[in-house]
Design a protein around this motif. Structure first.
Motif, PDB file in Angstrom:
ATOM      1  N   GLY A  38      -4.019   1.434  -4.690  1.00  0.00           N
ATOM      2  CA  GLY A  38      -4.072   1.847  -6.086  1.00  0.00           C
ATOM      3  C   GLY A  38      -4.941   0.901  -6.895  1.00  0.00           C
ATOM      4  O   GLY A  38      -5.949   0.376  -6.430  1.00  0.00           O
ATOM      5  N   GLY A  39      -4.516   0.640  -8.112  1.00  0.00           N
ATOM      6  CA  GLY A  39      -5.239  -0.302  -8.958  1.00  0.00           C
ATOM      7  C   GLY A  39      -4.668  -1.697  -8.869  1.00  0.00           C
ATOM      8  O   GLY A  39      -4.866  -2.515  -9.771  1.00  0.00           O
ATOM      9  N   GLY A  40      -3.945  -1.968  -7.779  1.00  0.00           N
ATOM     10  CA  GLY A  40      -3.276  -3.258  -7.596  1.00  0.00           C
ATOM     11  C   GLY A  40      -1.808  -3.085  -7.292  1.00  0.00           C
ATOM     12  O   GLY A  40      -1.137  -4.010  -6.840  1.00  0.00           O
ATOM     13  N   SER A  41      -1.297  -1.871  -7.542  1.00  0.00           N
ATOM     14  CA  SER A  41       0.091  -1.538  -7.227  1.00  0.00           C
ATOM     15  C   SER A  41       0.124  -0.178  -6.546  1.00  0.00           C
ATOM     16  O   SER A  41      -0.550   0.766  -7.004  1.00  0.00           O
ATOM     17  CB  SER A  41       0.956  -1.488  -8.492  1.00  0.00           C
ATOM     18  N   SER A  97       0.826  -1.208   0.000  1.00  0.00           N
ATOM     19  CA  SER A  97       0.000   0.000   0.000  1.00  0.00           C
ATOM     20  C   SER A  97       0.857   1.254   0.000  1.00  0.00           C
ATOM     21  O   SER A  97       1.974   1.263   0.517  1.00  0.00           O
ATOM     22  CB  SER A  97      -0.946   0.011   1.208  1.00  0.00           C
ATOM     23  N   ARG A  98       0.331   2.298  -0.573  1.00  0.00           N
ATOM     24  CA  ARG A  98       0.939   3.630  -0.567  1.00  0.00           C
ATOM     25  C   ARG A  98       0.339   4.387   0.602  1.00  0.00           C
ATOM     26  O   ARG A  98      -0.890   4.430   0.755  1.00  0.00           O
ATOM     27  CB  ARG A  98       0.609   4.321  -1.884  1.00  0.00           C
ATOM     28  N   ARG A 112       2.251   1.957  -6.686  1.00  0.00           N
ATOM     29  CA  ARG A 112       3.006   2.934  -7.479  1.00  0.00           C
ATOM     30  C   ARG A 112       2.358   3.199  -8.834  1.00  0.00           C
ATOM     31  O   ARG A 112       2.970   3.810  -9.700  1.00  0.00           O
ATOM     32  CB  ARG A 112       4.446   2.436  -7.671  1.00  0.00           C
ATOM     33  N   ASP A 113       1.119   2.727  -9.036  1.00  0.00           N
ATOM     34  CA  ASP A 113       0.502   2.914 -10.345  1.00  0.00           C
ATOM     35  C   ASP A 113      -0.162   4.284 -10.452  1.00  0.00           C
ATOM     36  O   ASP A 113      -0.151   5.086  -9.511  1.00  0.00           O
ATOM     37  CB  ASP A 113      -0.476   1.773 -10.669  1.00  0.00           C
ATOM     38  N   GLU A 114      -0.757   4.558 -11.606  1.00  0.00           N
ATOM     39  CA  GLU A 114      -1.327   5.879 -11.863  1.00  0.00           C
ATOM     40  C   GLU A 114      -2.509   6.174 -10.939  1.00  0.00           C
ATOM     41  O   GLU A 114      -2.695   7.323 -10.520  1.00  0.00           O
ATOM     42  CB  GLU A 114      -1.766   5.981 -13.331  1.00  0.00           C
ATOM     43  N   LEU A 115      -3.306   5.165 -10.624  1.00  0.00           N
ATOM     44  CA  LEU A 115      -4.428   5.393  -9.718  1.00  0.00           C
ATOM     45  C   LEU A 115      -3.928   5.783  -8.330  1.00  0.00           C
ATOM     46  O   LEU A 115      -4.474   6.698  -7.703  1.00  0.00           O
ATOM     47  CB  LEU A 115      -5.302   4.140  -9.632  1.00  0.00           C
ATOM     48  N   ALA A 116      -2.888   5.103  -7.861  1.00  0.00           N
ATOM     49  CA  ALA A 116      -2.317   5.465  -6.556  1.00  0.00           C
ATOM     50  C   ALA A 116      -1.791   6.899  -6.576  1.00  0.00           C
ATOM     51  O   ALA A 116      -2.000   7.657  -5.623  1.00  0.00           O
ATOM     52  CB  ALA A 116      -1.206   4.490  -6.178  1.00  0.00           C
ATOM     53  N   ASP A 117      -1.102   7.279  -7.672  1.00  0.00           N
ATOM     54  CA  ASP A 117      -0.601   8.653  -7.791  1.00  0.00           C
ATOM     55  C   ASP A 117      -1.752   9.655  -7.722  1.00  0.00           C
ATOM     56  O   ASP A 117      -1.666  10.678  -7.022  1.00  0.00           O
ATOM     57  CB  ASP A 117       0.151   8.837  -9.117  1.00  0.00           C
TER      58      ASP A 117
END
Length: 222
Positions: free
Chosen positions: A194-197, A169-170, A199-204
């Motif tokens: 995020g979307g599963g990571s 998790s972020r 560090r992905d765009e959704l998390a950003d």
């Protein structure tokens, strides 16, 4: 006048802090963790269950409701174990996306070990405070939130494989001094998979969104 004599209130001095407020979109809901917790849980679950389509397969509805309630109560219990004040969760999809995210609000006293070290700067206090939880490779920055010193910490917490914590998790935390009480700190901790990571765009995008939420933070004063 003796040092311990009662002091008259200063005209125009700020009223003491009694709480806080943040602005969240309607897809998010609050679960108070000290009082009224069960009533909030039932209200949120009843609202979620009411959105199940009428034509959903009957043999699927029961297991779905049970799993939804289990996960929801697990998140509440985890926050309560951390002695938090409030838990905020996205209880409705945002743009048809179910967000794996949460905000946990808590407060903490500066540990005695940090107080005894007598750091000269409030920022040093919170940095020493944060150093005690063993988080490494975190991004730290400082500033002000509604006139109070705040330290922002961002890092990725890797999964430990435990149930309910299967994904990394972020995490972003705002640690804010409580005006008029230098030994108390307010903490707002955001977490997303995020979307599963983490560090992905959704998390950003969600981290940017949480920063915008914290820009709406205001103290409540009695």
């Amino acid at each position: 006048m003796p040092d311990d004599a009662p002091q008259a209130p200063v005209l125009g001095s700020p009223r003491p802090v009694t709480g806080y407020r943040i602005l969240l979109p309607g897809q998010w809901d609050q679960v108070p963790l000290r009082h009224g917790t069960e009533a909030a849980i039932r209200r949120i679950l009843d609202s979620a269950f009411s959105r199940i389509p009428d034509d959903a397969p009957k043999d699927k509805i029961g297991p779905y409701r049970q799993e939804l309630e289990r996960r929801f109560r697990s998140a509440v219990e985890q926050a309560q174990r951390g002695n938090a004040l409030d838990l905020y969760l996205p209880v409705k999809p945002m743009n048809d996306v179910n967000l794996g995210a949460s905000i946990v609000v808590s407060e903490s006293l500066v540990p005695r070990s940090v107080r005894s070290a007598r750091p000269s700067d409030p920022t040093d206090v919170v940095v020493q405070f944060l150093a005690q939880d063993g988080v490494e490779n975190a991004d730290l920055s400082s500033g002000e939130v509604d006139g109070a010193l705040a330290v922002r910490r961002e890092h990725v917490c890797e999964s430990d494989g435990a149930i309910g914590d299967e994904l990394a998790s972020r995490r972003v935390e705002y640690i804010i001094t409580v005006p008029g009480d230098p030994e108390r700190w307010f903490i707002a901790a955001f977490s997303t998979v995020g979307g599963g990571s983490p560090r992905d765009e959704l998390a950003d995008a969600l981290v940017e969104w949480f920063d915008a939420v914290m820009a709406t933070f205001r103290w409540r004063r009695g």
